[in-house]
Enzyme design. Structure first.
Site, PDB file in Angstrom:
ATOM      1  N   SER A  67      28.231 103.502  88.827  1.00 46.82           N
ATOM      2  CA  SER A  67      27.334 104.437  88.140  1.00 46.82           C
ATOM      3  C   SER A  67      28.129 105.604  87.571  1.00 46.82           C
ATOM      4  O   SER A  67      29.053 105.396  86.802  1.00 46.82           O
ATOM      5  CB  SER A  67      26.239 104.899  89.107  1.00 46.82           C
ATOM      6  OG  SER A  67      25.191 105.539  88.408  1.00 46.82           O
ATOM      7  N   ASP A 122      22.522  99.430  87.193  1.00 46.05           N
ATOM      8  CA  ASP A 122      23.405 100.241  88.026  1.00 46.05           C
ATOM      9  C   ASP A 122      23.895  99.475  89.262  1.00 46.05           C
ATOM     10  O   ASP A 122      23.100  98.959  90.049  1.00 46.05           O
ATOM     11  CB  ASP A 122      22.610 101.485  88.456  1.00 46.05           C
ATOM     12  CG  ASP A 122      23.455 102.541  89.139  1.00 46.05           C
ATOM     13  OD1 ASP A 122      24.508 102.214  89.682  1.00 46.05           O
ATOM     14  OD2 ASP A 122      23.020 103.708  89.121  1.00 46.05           O
TER      15      ASP A 122
END
Length: 360
Positions: free
Chosen positions: A65, A203
């Site tokens: 991320s 993510d």
């Protein structure tokens, strides 16, 4: 606003490593914290070798991320062949106008009633702002162009499998650095997924918010050169701060779907539990694998992750800070957190820099 406190700890000095790993957690705008810490490491290795960069100081940089965005910035080549971004430039990105561009919302969705309703039906943000920022920073560079080993985590909702995007292995190496960044940063409820061929990438924090263990395993799998064992590694793991709010059993027992996904203080409880739980678990596993002496009493608290092979830099946030908190007060608090962590671990960082770049 008081400066956050970071507990003191004793640390073990590292031995000269065969393989140097940097791992950076996910955490949205809280990536400002590891960026501040890394800017100090960058200064220290530069003092030891003026030509050294973080890409040249680490053999593998892993990120999830926002940590993946930092990893890409440090390892993606710019037009002159040097890293597209320094850690100091990362600090500027997270604390400046580009961060607000990433988390910009149309005027209609800023209205309290309409905004909350739309957030139940659609991702909170589009990918356009993030894409523009990454294109300005990375240009057309591909993952395969990385200046050092790179491991970017994402999850494929189509194939229902973790995806480890690497410069040396297809299909990830065919991605541009921009698309790799969009994939790893597509946090559920915040951003839509990246469509890449037959994949639907979100993510990587849904399975590995702290990528330290993923990086260690990747290093042990490598087939070129001399095999690498845990005792051969130096792993530097950076968190993005955590605020672990306690929830009363009576409250949690009454939650339905909305209770789990609606933000209460900072993040939605489901994401908070998932990200923090995974980060803490990976921290425990990495410390046990790399630092712990079998048969001895396990370390607890800040003494975990204090060397000699695995170092964890993390702090407790003084309050809830959302992943998209780009208001001036939020940035000021995050800056204080990053500076507090950097200063409290100053001796450790200097010792690590000396191990990364030995004296000539």
């Amino acid at each position: 606003m008081e400066r956050p406190s970071v507990p003191e700890r004793e640390f073990d000095r590292p031995q000269p490593p065969k393989l140097r790993i940097l791992a950076i957690d996910g955490g949205g705008i809280r990536g400002l914290i590891p960026a501040i810490v890394l800017s100090r490491v960058e200064e220290l290795v530069g003092q030891r070798d003026p030509g050294a960069t973080l890409a040249s100081s680490f053999d593998l940089i892993a990120g999830t991320s926002t940590g993946g965005l930092i990893a890409l910035g440090l390892a993606t080549p710019g037009a002159d062949g040097t890293p597209a971004m320094s850690a100091a430039q990362m600090v500027e990105l997270y604390s400046g106008a580009e961060a607000r561009e990433i988390f910009a919302r149309p005027p209609l969705r800023r209205l309290p009633g309409i905004g909350k309703l739309s957030d139940l039906l659609d991702p909170k943000y589009g990918l356009d702002g993030l894409r523009r920022v990454l294109e300005r920073r990375f240009g057309e560079a591909k993952l395969a162009d990385a200046l050092t080993g790179l491991l970017i985590n994402a999850y494929d909702m189509q194939g229902r499998t973790p995806r480890f995007l690497k410069p040396w292995q297809p299909p990830g190496n065919s991605l541009t650095a921009v698309d790799a960044g969009l994939a790893t940063a597509a946090a559920p409820t915040y951003f839509p997924p990246l469509r890449s061929g037959d994949s639907t990438l979100v993510d990587g924090g849904v399975f590995a918010n702290n990528p330290a263990i993923a990086a260690v395993i990747e290093a042990m799998k490598r087939q070129e050169g001399e095999p690498v064992r845990p005792e051969d590694m130096l792993v530097v793991s950076l968190g993005t701060g955590q605020y672990e709010r306690a929830y009363d059993p009576d409250d949690v027992s009454g939650w339905g779907a909305l209770g789990w996904i609606l933000p209460t203080q900072g993040e939605p409880p489901l994401l908070s539990a998932m990200f923090d739980g995974q980060s803490d678990s990976a921290h425990h596993w990495a410390h046990t694998l790399l630092n712990h002496e079998p048969g001895t009493r396990p370390e607890r608290g800040p003494d975990m992750g204090a060397g000699p092979r695995y170092y964890r830099f993390q702090l407790d946030l003084p309050g809830p800070l959302p992943l998209d908190g780009v208001a001036p007060g939020d940035i000021e608090l995050l800056t204080k957190c990053g500076e507090a962590l950097r200063d409290a671990r100053a001796d450790e960082l200097a010792t690590i820099a000396a191990a990364l770049v030995p004296s000539p």
